[in-house]
Each structure stands twice: as C-alpha cells, then as structure tokens.
Design a protein around this motif. Structure first.
Motif, PDB file in Angstrom:
ATOM      1  N   THR A  68      46.287  22.918  38.624  1.00 35.19           N
ATOM      2  CA  THR A  68      46.247  24.018  39.562  1.00 35.19           C
ATOM      3  C   THR A  68      47.202  23.742  40.712  1.00 35.19           C
ATOM      4  O   THR A  68      48.064  22.879  40.617  1.00 35.19           O
ATOM      5  CB  THR A  68      44.771  24.247  40.016  1.00 35.19           C
ATOM      6  OG1 THR A  68      44.740  25.334  40.932  1.00 35.19           O
ATOM      7  CG2 THR A  68      44.141  23.036  40.649  1.00 35.19           C
ATOM      8  N   PRO A  72      50.836  26.231  40.229  1.00 38.72           N
ATOM      9  CA  PRO A  72      51.339  25.106  39.417  1.00 38.72           C
ATOM     10  C   PRO A  72      52.676  25.411  38.732  1.00 38.72           C
ATOM     11  O   PRO A  72      53.508  24.513  38.585  1.00 38.72           O
ATOM     12  CB  PRO A  72      50.222  24.876  38.400  1.00 38.72           C
ATOM     13  CG  PRO A  72      49.352  26.072  38.456  1.00 38.72           C
ATOM     14  CD  PRO A  72      49.485  26.642  39.825  1.00 38.72           C
ATOM     15  N   THR A  97      45.301  26.943  35.908  1.00 32.29           N
ATOM     16  CA  THR A  97      44.967  28.118  36.724  1.00 32.29           C
ATOM     17  C   THR A  97      46.253  28.594  37.369  1.00 32.29           C
ATOM     18  O   THR A  97      46.938  27.808  38.026  1.00 32.29           O
ATOM     19  CB  THR A  97      43.940  27.750  37.817  1.00 32.29           C
ATOM     20  OG1 THR A  97      42.740  27.331  37.179  1.00 32.29           O
ATOM     21  CG2 THR A  97      43.614  28.939  38.687  1.00 32.29           C
ATOM     22  N   THR A  98      46.585  29.860  37.196  1.00 33.44           N
ATOM     23  CA  THR A  98      47.871  30.365  37.668  1.00 33.44           C
ATOM     24  C   THR A  98      47.730  31.782  38.193  1.00 33.44           C
ATOM     25  O   THR A  98      46.820  32.511  37.785  1.00 33.44           O
ATOM     26  CB  THR A  98      48.911  30.326  36.523  1.00 33.44           C
ATOM     27  OG1 THR A  98      50.107  30.991  36.953  1.00 33.44           O
ATOM     28  CG2 THR A  98      48.406  31.011  35.257  1.00 33.44           C
ATOM     29  N   ASN A  99      48.663  32.178  39.052  1.00 31.13           N
ATOM     30  CA  ASN A  99      48.665  33.579  39.471  1.00 31.13           C
ATOM     31  C   ASN A  99      49.384  34.446  38.438  1.00 31.13           C
ATOM     32  O   ASN A  99      49.453  35.666  38.593  1.00 31.13           O
ATOM     33  CB  ASN A  99      49.266  33.746  40.870  1.00 31.13           C
ATOM     34  CG  ASN A  99      50.719  33.289  40.949  1.00 31.13           C
ATOM     35  OD1 ASN A  99      51.459  33.319  39.978  1.00 31.13           O
ATOM     36  ND2 ASN A  99      51.129  32.873  42.143  1.00 31.13           N
ATOM     37  N   SER A 121      44.633  34.395  37.884  1.00 29.08           N
ATOM     38  CA  SER A 121      43.985  35.024  39.037  1.00 29.08           C
ATOM     39  C   SER A 121      44.571  36.406  39.227  1.00 29.08           C
ATOM     40  O   SER A 121      45.791  36.566  39.274  1.00 29.08           O
ATOM     41  CB  SER A 121      44.226  34.185  40.296  1.00 29.08           C
ATOM     42  OG  SER A 121      43.746  32.880  40.074  1.00 29.08           O
ATOM     43  N   ASN A 161      40.417  35.800  36.743  1.00 28.25           N
ATOM     44  CA  ASN A 161      39.517  35.546  37.868  1.00 28.25           C
ATOM     45  C   ASN A 161      39.880  36.424  39.041  1.00 28.25           C
ATOM     46  O   ASN A 161      41.038  36.420  39.472  1.00 28.25           O
ATOM     47  CB  ASN A 161      39.660  34.097  38.345  1.00 28.25           C
ATOM     48  CG  ASN A 161      38.883  33.143  37.483  1.00 28.25           C
ATOM     49  OD1 ASN A 161      38.222  33.534  36.523  1.00 28.25           O
ATOM     50  ND2 ASN A 161      38.973  31.872  37.813  1.00 28.25           N
ATOM     51  N   VAL A 163      38.753  37.348  43.079  1.00 29.78           N
ATOM     52  CA  VAL A 163      37.881  36.999  44.206  1.00 29.78           C
ATOM     53  C   VAL A 163      37.151  38.274  44.605  1.00 29.78           C
ATOM     54  O   VAL A 163      37.752  39.349  44.651  1.00 29.78           O
ATOM     55  CB  VAL A 163      38.712  36.468  45.400  1.00 29.78           C
ATOM     56  CG1 VAL A 163      37.813  36.163  46.586  1.00 29.78           C
ATOM     57  CG2 VAL A 163      39.477  35.224  44.998  1.00 29.78           C
ATOM     58  N   ILE A 190      34.720  35.726  41.393  1.00 25.32           N
ATOM     59  CA  ILE A 190      34.225  34.586  42.172  1.00 25.32           C
ATOM     60  C   ILE A 190      34.017  35.026  43.621  1.00 25.32           C
ATOM     61  O   ILE A 190      34.872  35.716  44.186  1.00 25.32           O
ATOM     62  CB  ILE A 190      35.183  33.372  42.069  1.00 25.32           C
ATOM     63  CG1 ILE A 190      34.696  32.229  42.951  1.00 25.32           C
ATOM     64  CG2 ILE A 190      36.619  33.716  42.428  1.00 25.32           C
ATOM     65  CD1 ILE A 190      35.219  30.873  42.563  1.00 25.32           C
ATOM     66  N   GLU A 191      32.887  34.654  44.170  1.00 27.59           N
ATOM     67  CA  GLU A 191      32.593  35.054  45.553  1.00 27.59           C
ATOM     68  C   GLU A 191      33.574  34.391  46.531  1.00 27.59           C
ATOM     69  O   GLU A 191      33.913  33.206  46.390  1.00 27.59           O
ATOM     70  CB  GLU A 191      31.151  34.660  45.921  1.00 27.59           C
ATOM     71  CG  GLU A 191      30.117  35.483  45.168  1.00 27.59           C
ATOM     72  CD  GLU A 191      28.684  34.974  45.326  1.00 27.59           C
ATOM     73  OE1 GLU A 191      27.776  35.689  44.906  1.00 27.59           O
ATOM     74  OE2 GLU A 191      28.490  33.855  45.843  1.00 27.59           O
ATOM     75  N   PHE A 192      33.999  35.173  47.490  1.00 27.92           N
ATOM     76  CA  PHE A 192      34.887  34.717  48.557  1.00 27.92           C
ATOM     77  C   PHE A 192      34.218  33.537  49.285  1.00 27.92           C
ATOM     78  O   PHE A 192      33.054  33.605  49.662  1.00 27.92           O
ATOM     79  CB  PHE A 192      35.092  35.908  49.509  1.00 27.92           C
ATOM     80  CG  PHE A 192      36.054  35.694  50.640  1.00 27.92           C
ATOM     81  CD1 PHE A 192      37.128  34.814  50.546  1.00 27.92           C
ATOM     82  CD2 PHE A 192      35.912  36.427  51.816  1.00 27.92           C
ATOM     83  CE1 PHE A 192      38.023  34.653  51.594  1.00 27.92           C
ATOM     84  CE2 PHE A 192      36.798  36.282  52.871  1.00 27.92           C
ATOM     85  CZ  PHE A 192      37.845  35.397  52.771  1.00 27.92           C
ATOM     86  N   MET A 193      34.984  32.464  49.478  1.00 29.68           N
ATOM     87  CA  MET A 193      34.427  31.273  50.135  1.00 29.68           C
ATOM     88  C   MET A 193      35.207  30.950  51.416  1.00 29.68           C
ATOM     89  O   MET A 193      36.383  31.318  51.534  1.00 29.68           O
ATOM     90  CB  MET A 193      34.524  30.063  49.189  1.00 29.68           C
ATOM     91  CG  MET A 193      33.643  30.178  47.981  1.00 29.68           C
ATOM     92  SD  MET A 193      33.800  28.741  46.907  1.00 29.68           S
ATOM     93  CE  MET A 193      35.337  29.066  46.062  1.00 29.68           C
ATOM     94  N   SER A 327      44.603  26.514  48.907  1.00 27.85           N
ATOM     95  CA  SER A 327      45.913  26.250  48.276  1.00 27.85           C
ATOM     96  C   SER A 327      46.295  24.772  48.405  1.00 27.85           C
ATOM     97  O   SER A 327      47.046  24.242  47.587  1.00 27.85           O
ATOM     98  CB  SER A 327      46.994  27.113  48.917  1.00 27.85           C
ATOM     99  OG  SER A 327      47.186  26.715  50.259  1.00 27.85           O
ATOM    100  N   GLY A 331      42.483  25.077  43.874  1.00 31.39           N
ATOM    101  CA  GLY A 331      41.250  25.818  43.557  1.00 31.39           C
ATOM    102  C   GLY A 331      40.998  25.849  42.068  1.00 31.39           C
ATOM    103  O   GLY A 331      41.784  25.370  41.278  1.00 31.39           O
TER     104      GLY A 331
HETATM  105  N1  SAM Z   1      47.994  29.767  42.284  1.00 33.39           N
HETATM  106  C1  SAM Z   1      46.982  29.583  41.302  1.00 33.39           C
HETATM  107  C2  SAM Z   1      46.175  30.842  41.147  1.00 33.39           C
HETATM  108  O1  SAM Z   1      46.494  31.851  41.771  1.00 33.39           O
HETATM  109  O2  SAM Z   1      45.225  30.828  40.356  1.00 33.39           O
HETATM  110  C3  SAM Z   1      46.077  28.375  41.522  1.00 33.39           C
HETATM  111  C4  SAM Z   1      45.613  28.062  42.904  1.00 33.39           C
HETATM  112  S1  SAM Z   1      44.580  29.278  43.656  1.00 33.39           S
HETATM  113  C5  SAM Z   1      44.233  28.476  45.197  1.00 33.39           C
HETATM  114  C6  SAM Z   1      43.115  29.123  42.705  1.00 33.39           C
HETATM  115  C7  SAM Z   1      42.077  30.178  42.861  1.00 33.39           C
HETATM  116  O3  SAM Z   1      41.486  30.059  44.148  1.00 33.39           O
HETATM  117  C8  SAM Z   1      42.581  31.614  42.761  1.00 33.39           C
HETATM  118  O4  SAM Z   1      41.854  32.290  41.784  1.00 33.39           O
HETATM  119  C9  SAM Z   1      42.295  32.185  44.122  1.00 33.39           C
HETATM  120  O5  SAM Z   1      41.984  33.546  44.055  1.00 33.39           O
HETATM  121  C10 SAM Z   1      41.103  31.352  44.547  1.00 33.39           C
HETATM  122  N2  SAM Z   1      40.871  31.334  45.997  1.00 33.39           N
HETATM  123  C11 SAM Z   1      41.739  31.066  46.989  1.00 33.39           C
HETATM  124  N3  SAM Z   1      41.142  31.161  48.190  1.00 33.39           N
HETATM  125  C12 SAM Z   1      39.845  31.492  47.944  1.00 33.39           C
HETATM  126  C13 SAM Z   1      38.709  31.726  48.775  1.00 33.39           C
HETATM  127  N4  SAM Z   1      38.793  31.649  50.102  1.00 33.39           N
HETATM  128  N5  SAM Z   1      37.540  32.040  48.173  1.00 33.39           N
HETATM  129  C14 SAM Z   1      37.445  32.137  46.815  1.00 33.39           C
HETATM  130  N6  SAM Z   1      38.476  31.906  45.984  1.00 33.39           N
HETATM  131  C15 SAM Z   1      39.664  31.601  46.541  1.00 33.39           C
END
Ligand code: SAM
Length: 331
Positions: A68, A72, A97-99, A121, A161, A163, A190-193, A327, A331
């Motif tokens: 991740t 990545p 895990t990728t955007n 994501s 995934n 948020v 996934i719930e916002f954290m 980031s 995550g």
């Molecule tokens: N860039 C990659 C991606 O977008 O999946 C990997 C890193 S990203 C930080 C990993 C995951 O963390 C993503 O699904 C993102 O939506 C989630 N994420 C980031 N900040 C978050 C938060 N405050 N609460 C919940 N999920 C979060």
C-alpha cells in the motif's frame, strides 16, 4: 517455532507494507491539497530492505502481505518487487491497495508478477464529486483500470473500497450496490476514521455500516450474511437474496474489531506499527541498516508484536490521534 502472538493472545498473520508515502491523489479526508512533506529517498526502504523484512516476518508467522502507500503504483518497478516477494516460502497471499489510476497500464505486469488480490479505492461514481473529493478529475481512468483488471482472473477478488462519510456517501450506496451485482467486484464501505492530515474528522461524520446496509435493504430486501469462519475478517459480508453480488461493511468505529486484529504495518521509512492508531513505532530501518542479523530483526519484530495495543479508543476520552495520517501509515 513459537507463533507470532501479542500479549493478548492474538496471532498476527498479516502485514501491510507501505512502499511510498507519495500519492497522485489528494483525497480531502486523507491529505492536504498541497500534499505532505515527502520522505527523502534515503529515508525510504529499498526493495531489497523491504524484501528482507518481509522474508523475516514470514519466517516467524506472517502469512499475508498487502502493499500500500501513499499510492503504491507511483513507485517504480512494483511488479519486480512483487516477483521477489512471491519467492518467499510461506507467503500465502500477496495483495495491493491502489487508487486504480495507473492500473490500465500496469494490470498485466502485476498479474504476471504474481499479484493475487487487489483492493481499488473508489468513493464516487460521479465525475464531479470524484474530482472534488480526490482533487483530481480522473474517474474515467480509474474505471478503465478496473475494466482492465477483469482480464486477469488470477487477480481475484477485485474489491472496491469506499470511505463512508455522512452527507456524502448515502446517495451513491445503491449505485455501488448495482455495480457489485453487475460486475465481478466485491463492494465494501469503510467508516471514516480520524486519520486525516487536515483533522476534519468529526464523530458526526461517521455513516455507519448498519445505516448503509439499511439503505440497501430498503431497495433489495434483507441481505444474506456470508460467513467464512475467519475471525480476523474485517468486513461483515453479505450477498443479495438471489445470490448475485457481494457487499461488505468495515465498521472500525461503530463496531471495532480490535479483539480479532491480526495486522501489523510497516511504513515506507521502515517503522513498524502494531496498530493503525499507534502513537509509538519500532524502528526496523535502524535495525537493518546496522549490522544486525536476521535473528535480531526477528526478535525485534516479535517484541514489537508482543506489545501490540489492546485496541483503538475512538469515541473514548482516552483516544489520541495517531502521529501520522493514513497516507503516511499505509492504509
Ligand atoms: N493510494 C492507495 C489507495 O487509494 O487505496 C493506498 C493508500 S490509501 C491511504 C488506503 C485506503 O485508506 C484508501 O481506501 C483510502 O480511502 C483509505 N483512507 C484514507 N484516509 C482514511 C480515513 N481518514 N478514514 C478511512 N479510510 C481512509
């Protein structure tokens, strides 16, 4: 060999490895518009260093690795790194895990290298909303990346995934549910954290998995739970009454799953974190950049794991924000 366990008896099997802190998106709930001060190249672990930590971790009990970031796929030669990791005996699952923005170009190479699972994501299927949230007008590229992935069945399942944020996610829940029924994508929310760099998180912003499920059930009728018997599974998984499509809810805030957590994380600069919300880290980079043997590295990992946090305290007076944003942690 002794199992890799913490002092609460949890067996640790999964490691997330962040291979870069850089990202080509600026999601409002994660990173400031101007980005963050990036790590220097010398601070980031080389692929050789990462591979050594991964190998030692697998030797003592880690079975699953997820790559991740940051994003990545902005780091060069990810497929070569995956090929190296694939050679580690005992590694049962390797995922990413990728955007999704670079998947169209890279999916074939990733599949060829031996990647076997992926999470993409994706928070909105509406161009403007997506652009507002990620601060990048790139929805079509992500959707093309997903389509490309479908050509490589060895990467399975393809999970999406999103948020879930109150006032933001409700009106697209059904569109995502339809997508999960139409395509071979497993849809999860996934719930916002409270892990955002801008500290905009408020308790009121959480839109719970139960609320999302109710929206879907109002349209489709009762969902049918999928049980796997894997206690460390983070998502509550469901299919529809006709068996077509899968959705899941990851509820770390409304229904914490710390008691069955089997995860540790390695940041791009080689810090081992035993909880997403950890306020302390173990410096594995210092260990591997000294003359330490693999045995010393293994002992350091074991000791950190033993001291894994009992739980996060979101919503409790004892809660302390983590010392890095999502980031930076991976995550
Ligand atoms: N860039 C990659 C991606 O977008 O999946 C990997 C890193 S990203 C930080 C990993 C995951 O963390 C993503 O699904 C993102 O939506 C989630 N994420 C980031 N900040 C978050 C938060 N405050 N609460 C919940 N999920 C979060």
């Amino acid at each position: 060999m002794e199992p890799l366990v913490d002092s609460y008896g949890r067996r640790i099997k999964s490691m997330r490895i962040s291979i870069t802190d850089k990202c080509n998106f600026r999601c409002t709930y994660c990173m400031p518009a101007e980005g963050l001060p990036w790590l220097k190249k010398s601070e980031i672990l080389s692929y050789e260093e990462l591979e050594r930590i991964a190998r030692v971790a697998v030797n003592i009990g880690i079975e699953q690795i997820r790559l991740t970031g940051g994003e990545p796929l902005v780091r060069r030669d990810v497929p070569d790194f995956i090929r190296q990791l694939r050679k580690i005996e005992g590694l049962r699952s390797l995922s990413l895990t990728t955007n999704g923005i670079l998947l169209k170009q890279q999916a074939a190479a990733l599949a060829d290298a031996g990647l076997n699972r992926i999470n993409v994501s994706l928070d909105s299927l509406l161009r403007e909303k997506f652009a507002q949230l990620t601060r990048r007008d790139q929805l079509s590229r992500v959707l093309e990346g997903l389509e490309e992935l479908e050509k490589y069945p060895s990467i399975h399942p393809i999970k999406i995934n999103a948020v879930s944020i109150r006032g933001y996610s409700e009106d697209e829940v059904l569109a995502f549910a339809r997508l999960a029924r139409r395509k071979a994508y497993v849809m999860r929310w996934i719930e916002f954290m409270p892990l955002d760099a801008d500290q905009i998180w408020r308790k009121e912003d959480i839109l719970t998995g139960a609320e999302l499920k109710a929206i879907i059930e109002a349209e489709y009728g009762p969902l049918v739970q999928i049980t796997t018997g894997d206690p460390s599974e983070t998502a509550r998984r469901y299919t529809f009454s006709d068996g077509i499509g899968e959705v899941g809810f990851i509820n770390p805030v409304s229904e914490p799953f710390c008691a069955t957590c089997d995860r540790i994380r390695l940041t791009a600069d080689g810090q081992l974190r035993t909880c997403l919300f950890a306020t302390e880290e173990t410096d594995l980079r210092a260990v591997i950049r000294s003359d330490a043997s693999d045995d010393v590295l293994a002992t350091t990992i074991r000791r950190a794991v033993w001291n894994k946090e009992l739980k996060h305290y979101i919503g409790d007076k004892r809660f302390k924000r983590a010392n890095r944003s999502m980031s930076m942690i991976g995550g």
